[in-house]
Scaffold this active site. Structure first.
Site, PDB file in Angstrom:
ATOM      1  CB  ALA A   6      -0.852  -0.084   1.261  1.00 42.59           C
ATOM      2  CD  GLU A  21      -3.056  -7.632   2.054  1.00 37.74           C
ATOM      3  OE1 GLU A  21      -2.489  -6.475   1.967  1.00 37.74           O
ATOM      4  OE2 GLU A  21      -3.640  -7.955   3.145  1.00 37.74           O
ATOM      5  N   GLY A  42       0.407  -5.222   0.885  1.00 35.72           N
ATOM      6  CA  GLY A  42      -0.634  -5.013  -0.124  1.00 35.72           C
ATOM      7  C   GLY A  42      -0.282  -5.936  -1.758  1.00 35.72           C
ATOM      8  CD  GLU A 102       0.827  -5.919   5.400  1.00 39.06           C
ATOM      9  OE1 GLU A 102       1.672  -6.882   5.584  1.00 39.06           O
ATOM     10  OE2 GLU A 102       0.114  -5.834   4.268  1.00 39.06           O
TER      11      GLU A 102
HETATM   12  C1  3H9 Z   1       0.362  -2.442   3.567  1.00 38.23           C
HETATM   13  O1  3H9 Z   1       0.754  -2.898   2.273  1.00 38.23           O
HETATM   14  C2  3H9 Z   1      -1.255  -2.574   3.918  1.00 38.23           C
HETATM   15  C3  3H9 Z   1      -1.986  -3.355   3.271  1.00 38.23           C
HETATM   16  O2  3H9 Z   1      -1.774  -4.789   4.013  1.00 38.23           O
HETATM   17  C4  3H9 Z   1      -3.363  -2.956   3.398  1.00 38.23           C
HETATM   18  C5  3H9 Z   1      -3.909  -1.664   3.017  1.00 38.23           C
HETATM   19  C6  3H9 Z   1      -5.343  -1.590   3.213  1.00 38.23           C
HETATM   20  N1  3H9 Z   1       4.660   3.518  -0.010  1.00 38.23           N
HETATM   21  O3  3H9 Z   1      13.384   1.253   1.017  1.00 38.23           O
HETATM   22  P1  3H9 Z   1      13.854   2.205  -0.102  1.00 38.23           P
HETATM   23  C7  3H9 Z   1       9.490   4.788  -0.692  1.00 38.23           C
HETATM   24  S1  3H9 Z   1       1.600  -1.697   4.463  1.00 38.23           S
HETATM   25  C8  3H9 Z   1       5.143   4.626  -0.251  1.00 38.23           C
HETATM   26  O4  3H9 Z   1      14.672   3.185   0.113  1.00 38.23           O
HETATM   27  P2  3H9 Z   1      14.977  -0.426  -1.216  1.00 38.23           P
HETATM   28  C9  3H9 Z   1      10.573   5.197   0.318  1.00 38.23           C
HETATM   29  O5  3H9 Z   1       9.958   6.009   1.283  1.00 38.23           O
HETATM   30  C10 3H9 Z   1       2.852  -1.320   3.287  1.00 38.23           C
HETATM   31  N2  3H9 Z   1       6.473   5.017  -0.526  1.00 38.23           N
HETATM   32  O6  3H9 Z   1      14.225   1.267  -1.389  1.00 38.23           O
HETATM   33  C11 3H9 Z   1      11.808   5.835  -0.426  1.00 38.23           C
HETATM   34  O7  3H9 Z   1      11.172   6.783  -0.870  1.00 38.23           O
HETATM   35  P3  3H9 Z   1      12.561   7.920  -1.175  1.00 38.23           P
HETATM   36  C12 3H9 Z   1       3.511  -2.922   3.076  1.00 38.23           C
HETATM   37  C13 3H9 Z   1       7.280   3.703  -0.374  1.00 38.23           C
HETATM   38  O8  3H9 Z   1      15.170  -0.639  -2.655  1.00 38.23           O
HETATM   39  C14 3H9 Z   1      11.586   4.922  -1.901  1.00 38.23           C
HETATM   40  O9  3H9 Z   1      10.183   4.169  -1.837  1.00 38.23           O
HETATM   41  N3  3H9 Z   1       4.899  -2.641   2.562  1.00 38.23           N
HETATM   42  C15 3H9 Z   1       6.787   2.500  -0.011  1.00 38.23           C
HETATM   43  O10 3H9 Z   1      15.859  -0.230  -0.272  1.00 38.23           O
HETATM   44  C16 3H9 Z   1      12.806   3.796  -1.813  1.00 38.23           C
HETATM   45  O11 3H9 Z   1      12.411   3.018  -0.452  1.00 38.23           O
HETATM   46  C17 3H9 Z   1       5.890  -2.393   3.024  1.00 38.23           C
HETATM   47  O12 3H9 Z   1       5.876  -2.205   4.391  1.00 38.23           O
HETATM   48  C18 3H9 Z   1       5.481   2.210   0.331  1.00 38.23           C
HETATM   49  N4  3H9 Z   1       4.884   1.046   0.524  1.00 38.23           N
HETATM   50  O13 3H9 Z   1      13.598  -1.165  -0.625  1.00 38.23           O
HETATM   51  C19 3H9 Z   1       7.230  -2.214   2.395  1.00 38.23           C
HETATM   52  N5  3H9 Z   1       7.947   1.509   0.053  1.00 38.23           N
HETATM   53  O14 3H9 Z   1      12.929   7.746  -2.316  1.00 38.23           O
HETATM   54  C20 3H9 Z   1       7.934  -1.067   2.620  1.00 38.23           C
HETATM   55  C21 3H9 Z   1       9.027   2.298  -0.096  1.00 38.23           C
HETATM   56  O15 3H9 Z   1      11.929   9.457  -1.349  1.00 38.23           O
HETATM   57  N6  3H9 Z   1       9.078  -0.925   1.809  1.00 38.23           N
HETATM   58  N7  3H9 Z   1       8.858   3.713  -0.208  1.00 38.23           N
HETATM   59  O16 3H9 Z   1      13.142   8.171   0.245  1.00 38.23           O
HETATM   60  C22 3H9 Z   1      10.111  -1.648   1.773  1.00 38.23           C
HETATM   61  O17 3H9 Z   1      10.515  -2.528   2.593  1.00 38.23           O
HETATM   62  C23 3H9 Z   1      11.316  -1.064   0.984  1.00 38.23           C
HETATM   63  O18 3H9 Z   1      10.981   0.146   0.410  1.00 38.23           O
HETATM   64  C24 3H9 Z   1      11.356  -1.974  -0.318  1.00 38.23           C
HETATM   65  C25 3H9 Z   1      12.527  -1.196  -1.478  1.00 38.23           C
HETATM   66  C26 3H9 Z   1      11.886  -3.292  -0.221  1.00 38.23           C
HETATM   67  C27 3H9 Z   1      10.231  -2.062  -1.267  1.00 38.23           C
END
Ligand code: 3H9
Length: 705
Positions: free
Chosen positions: A68, A110, A107, A130
């Site tokens: 998400a 999901e 998400g 999450e």
């Molecule tokens: C969810 O999904 C809820 C659902 O179950 C239900 C909903 C109803 N959104 O980490 P990085 C940005 S909860 C917005 O440096 P990497 C991050 O801020 C979500 N932005 O890269 C950064 O921005 P900036 C569950 C996001 O390659 C840029 O992307 N998902 C999101 O080292 C690069 O990020 C998670 O918890 C996001 N979801 O790692 C996953 N994710 O360049 C969270 C990242 O401006 N994310 N950004 O600083 C991660 O674990 C890592 O970002 C990922 C990439 C592994 C994806």
């Protein structure tokens, strides 16, 4: 034939009788409102178009879908909601294949679970993280995952937030097959195969892994007990277990409704706000003006001066990043000890079967030792980790100045000393920077990057690059006594000592601090770190201490007895027979009582809440000073420092986020009330006063989220 319009973030392309749907929303294809609408429209179009026999979902760029859009949390919801999108994907009358080639998280997974078939490529990383944001999987994840892979495996994913790779996902049954090559081609080939075989749509909601109700119920019960023990104050883990219980007990639609209700409870919780703040703050702290403006210098080899606890820990952190290390010690015996300190860490991993003996040998082959500084002639960066004394450090830096190649980065691991003075003592101050690691340096995530006045910007950028290689969480700090963390620590520790002398026992203070969410309290921490360290600092500062300032002598009384904490068997607590958990010591209580009497203080009682109000007010006030004086770039840098270096509960976001949530006027009012007793100590920070007058908060200075 075109089966409908592409949008900027969800592109549709007809490939034969397959509709290829690519999510293209950099950087991680998060499921913002535009992506949700685009996905929904694509599935509607596929259903309506007789030319489409199957659908393939892929992510453009490096990710499948990163989850998400975290930036939308806490803002007004925008339709379509993700659970509805997932349900619509599942309801598609034509087989939907998810081709996962990168992160498919939260998400994102999901969505893949709502698809009918799943293919993973080698770089795929799947997980339901999450919980790390104070949430639970809220788009069917708590209902579909256990039906697909069983309650135990599903709970493990949801409660740990860990990522699994393609092979593990296949073994768990999370995906149907593992492929190799181009995700689009692989996905299309899989879809064609399904169409050719007349494969039906296959709904994850109908999967049968929960069929053995008794065994599944037992797994949920076990997770519930374990969660109660381990999740220390966290709100969402128990809700995750409740949702999975719903998957077992309720029809699918009712399970989804329960999941939605629990998800919204988590979304509304202050913990979600704290954890999401921490997520963005960490990423923001890793950027500095210098990383934006300058390219880092190349770092292919590292020197470490000193093989004590700190030097060895730093060497391990560098070796773990795959770099070679040259360690310098003053004589052969010290060098052998340094090597042994490094080797001990890997031997421990081998003993626990977390590393093979061969792998350990391979790592140690990258370790080199010398008693001559000349061995550092070719290294790209040196980290000095010798005794915390300016003259000793200056002598080391004179040697580095003599032997190191031009352009080598010269770093000090000092935790307090004036790095400007150290830099000024050599001929190349532009190459000198502070890299303040936290003990144990190979484990603790925080790295304070201390930026002296004359350092070149590309050296600062190099330090941030090194942090990335070492998988540390960097924070940029300015030069002052104690930088960000230890400077603030000194102040709230003083507040704790005042409360101790005024009537709270060290044991009550520790309990109150643990109750707030810290793993241990300040006096336990002092016992762990060694009371002699603080004692040395107090002696160093004695000459410059304001003679009017209140000074609590209790710690000195303990140190005079040689009670330095765990390593001496007693400190604030007793550690009989090398015990790691301390027990309260009546003799310490007697010393505290005697000190109160000597200081002419009639002890009064404190509630745990009063303790925390003072503790936090002191922390926040000094945090504001540190931002005001530009030692920290932003309040979020203070937050990241405390979450990663000082055990501050991550779910509260950090001290400055906490202050925003409590309300700055309330914190300021507390400080002014405490100032009635001790105006010298409780001086409101000018920044705090200014923010309150403007009706602003610390977040307004962060510009994130
Ligand atoms: C969810 O999904 C809820 C659902 O179950 C239900 C909903 C109803 N959104 O980490 P990085 C940005 S909860 C917005 O440096 P990497 C991050 O801020 C979500 N932005 O890269 C950064 O921005 P900036 C569950 C996001 O390659 C840029 O992307 N998902 C999101 O080292 C690069 O990020 C998670 O918890 C996001 N979801 O790692 C996953 N994710 O360049 C969270 C990242 O401006 N994310 N950004 O600083 C991660 O674990 C890592 O970002 C990922 C990439 C592994 C994806």
């Amino acid at each position: 034939m075109n089966s409908g319009a592409s949008t900027a973030v969800v592109k549709r392309e007809q490939r034969g009788d397959i509709l290829l749907v690519s999510i293209d929303n950099p950087p991680v294809n998060a499921l913002g409102v535009a992506v949700r609408s685009g996905l929904l429209a694509a599935i509607e179009a596929a259903d309506a178009d007789p030319a489409v026999a199957a659908v393939v979902l892929v992510g453009a760029g490096r990710a499948f879908i990163g989850g998400a859009d975290i930036r939308e949390f806490g803002k007004p919801p925008m339709a379509p909601a993700l659970p509805d999108v997932c349900n619509r994907i599942e309801a598609c009358g034509k087989p939907v294949v998810a081709a996962i080639h990168g992160p498919a998280l939260g998400g994102g997974l999901e969505v893949a679970l709502a698809a009918h078939y799943r293919l993973a490529l080698p770089a795929a990383r799947m997980g339901l993280p999450e919980v790390q944001l104070g949430l639970l999987p809220g788009a069917g994840g708590t209902q579909r995952t256990p039906r697909l892979i069983g309650a135990q495996a599903a709970l493990d994913l949801m409660l740990s937030g860990r990522h699994v790779d393609a092979a593990e996902a296949l073994a768990l049954g999370l995906v149907d097959r593992v492929g190799d090559g181009d995700p689009v081609e692989q996905g299309l080939a899989y879809a064609r195969e399904l169409v050719a075989a007349g494969a039906p749509v296959r709904l994850t909601r109908d999967a049968a892994a929960l069929a053995d109700r008794e065994a599944q119920g037992a797994a949920i019960e076990a997770a519930r007990l374990d969660t109660a023990k381990k999740s220390r104050g966290l709100f969402s883990p128990a809700k995750i277990v409740d949702a999975v219980q719903g998957a077992l007990d309720l029809p699918f639609a009712e399970g989804l409704a329960l999941e939605r209700k629990l998800f919204l409870e988590c979304l509304d919780s202050p913990q979600r706000a704290g954890l999401v703040h921490a997520f963005f703050a960490e990423r923001e702290a890793a950027k500095s003006p210098e990383t934006q403006s300058s390219r880092p210098r190349a770092i292919d080899s590292v020197g470490v001066v000193g093989g004590g606890t700190m030097g060895a820990g730093i060497a391990v952190a560098v070796l773990d990043a795959g770099l070679p290390v040259t360690m310098i010690e003053r004589d052969e015996a010290s060098l052998a000890r340094g090597r042994a300190n490094v080797e001990k860490v890997y031997a421990g991993l081998v003993a626990k079967q977390r590393m093979t003996a061969d792998a350990k040998d391979a790592v140690m082959a990258r370790w080199h030792g010398s008693t001559s500084y000349d061995a550092l002639a070719e290294v790209d960066l040196v980290i000095e980790a010798v005794f915390e004394d300016m003259d000793v450090k200056k002598a080391v830096f004179a040697e580095l100045d003599r032997v190191c190649k031009p352009g080598a980065v010269l770093a000090t691991n000092t935790s307090y000393l004036d790095i400007d003075e150290l830099a000024a003592a050599i001929s190349r101050p532009q190459d000198v920077i502070g890299l303040h690691f936290f003990s144990p340096a190979n484990i603790m995530k925080l790295l304070e990057i201390v930026v002296p006045a004359k350092v070149a910007p590309d050296v600062v950028a190099t330090a941030f690059e090194l942090a990335k290689k070492l998988r540390k969480t960097p924070v940029r700090a300015g030069v002052c006594d104690g930088f960000i963390g230890n400077r603030i620590l000194a102040v709230y520790r003083q507040a704790a000592d005042y409360m101790m002398e005024d009537g709270a026992s060290p044991y009550q203070i520790d309990k109150a601090v643990r109750g707030f969410g810290y793993p241990i309290g300040p006096y336990q921490m002092s016992d762990l770190a060694g009371g002699d360290i603080g004692w040395a600092t107090r002696k160093r500062r004695a000459a410059t201490r304001d003679p009017r300032a209140r000074y609590v002598q209790i710690a000195d009384r303990l140190c005079e007895r040689g009670w330095f904490g765990q390593k001496t068997g007693r400190g604030y607590y007793l550690y009989p027979d090398g015990a790691r958990a301390g027990t309260p010591d009546p003799e310490v209580e007697a010393i505290v009582a005697a000190e109160r009497e000597r200081a002419g203080i009639a002890p009064r009682s404190f509630t745990d809440e009063e303790i925390m109000r003072r503790y936090m007010a002191a922390m926040v006030n000094e945090g504001a000073n540190v931002v005001h004086q530009k030692i920290a770039l932003r309040p979020l840098d203070v937050d990241v420092t405390f979450v990663h270096g000082y055990g501050f509960p991550r779910y509260r976001g950090g001290p400055m986020k906490y202050a925003d949530m409590v309300g700055l006027p309330k914190i300021l009012a507390d400080i002014r009330a405490f100032a009635q007793e001790d105006p010298l100590f409780w001086k409101p920070s000018p920044l705090l006063v200014e923010l309150v007058e403007r009706g602003a908060d610390f977040a307004s200075l962060n510009k994130i989220g």
